[in-house]
Each structure stands twice: as C-alpha cells, then as structure tokens.
Design a protein around this motif. Sequence first.
Motif, short mmCIF file in Angstrom:
data_model
loop_
_atom_site.label_atom_id
_atom_site.label_comp_id
_atom_site.label_asym_id
_atom_site.label_seq_id
_atom_site.Cartn_x
_atom_site.Cartn_y
_atom_site.Cartn_z
N UNK A 127 55.47 5.92 75.38
CA UNK A 127 55.59 5.44 76.94
C UNK A 127 56.26 5.69 77.40
N UNK A 128 57.59 6.58 76.83
CA UNK A 128 58.76 5.91 77.36
C UNK A 128 58.86 7.84 77.77
N UNK A 129 58.35 8.97 77.05
CA UNK A 129 58.35 10.13 77.12
C UNK A 129 57.26 10.23 78.16
N UNK A 130 56.34 9.60 78.48
CA UNK A 130 55.37 9.22 79.83
C UNK A 130 56.53 9.30 80.64
N UNK A 131 57.27 8.31 80.51
CA UNK A 131 58.35 7.74 81.83
C UNK A 131 59.12 9.31 82.04
N UNK A 134 57.20 11.49 84.43
CA UNK A 134 56.54 11.32 84.94
C UNK A 134 57.55 11.54 86.31
N UNK A 135 59.38 10.72 85.64
CA UNK A 135 59.83 11.02 86.73
C UNK A 135 60.80 12.62 87.23
N UNK A 136 60.60 12.55 86.10
CA UNK A 136 61.84 14.48 86.14
C UNK A 136 60.32 15.47 86.70
N UNK A 137 59.16 15.35 86.94
CA UNK A 137 58.35 15.64 87.67
C UNK A 137 58.63 15.74 89.23
#
Length: 146
Positions: A127-131, A134-137
């Motif tokens: 979940x941290x990796x997805x956050x 998403x934030x970088x994108x």
Amino acid sequence: MSNSRRRASPSLLYAVKQVELAVRAHLDDLLKPAGVTALQFTALTVLERRDDLTAAALARNSFVTTQSMADLVAALHRRGLVERFRDPDDGRRILIHLTDAGRALIDEQRPAVEALEKRMLDGLGASEVEVVRDALNRMRQNLEAG
C-alpha cells in the motif's frame, strides 16, 4: 537554538533528485556489462511499451533533450537495438522501432533491474508503494499541466 541555526530538512525536490541520481548510478553499474547506459535502457523500455515513436516523443518520455536523444538513438541503431524508418502516413517524420535484439536485451536485464527496484522499495508495504507511485505520478502531471 535559534531558528537560523536549526537544521532544516532537505526539500522534497532535493530528496527526489537524490533518489534519481542513486537509481541512475546503480542502473549504469548494472547495465554496463550489457554495453548500455541507464538512459539508453530507459529509451528501450519506453519503446517496449509504446513502439514507433519520433525522436522528440521518445525524448519526452525518456527525460532527455531531443538533441541528446538523437545521439542516443544513433548509438542504439549502430548496436542493432532499434530501427529507424519513415512514417508511412507522413514521410517527413522518422519513427523509431525496437528490434528483436532490443527486446532480448531488455528481457536479459529485467531481473537485475527488478531486483534494484525491489531493493529501493525494501521496507515499504504494497500500500505504501502504491501511495508513492500515485503521488509521484500526480506530481509529474502537476508539472506537465503548467
């Protein structure tokens, strides 16, 4: 301690750049035996996802200038990793296509590159990796928008 003597945390811009520099250095070391740089490998993987691009489009997607991309494509072409051909719909445009040799090089290097990404993400949950992703994108989209 006064405010002027307190150490400020590095800016997020600084942190992002430091990660980028570390990744690039590690990728260059990993890819050196294959005879390609991190920037060349990035261009090849962009073509893997979206083939038949102009040098300008490939440059935008590979984070280099159009002039740098021209030199990079020439080197990849000499190695037989990409082909260049005229756009059948617009004879003035030259498109770049990933060759079978280019695909093979990506496939050969994929395990080491994936291991590097795994190392970079060590200690982060899914979940941290997805956050982070998403934030970088979103950050990139914000900068592209204006």
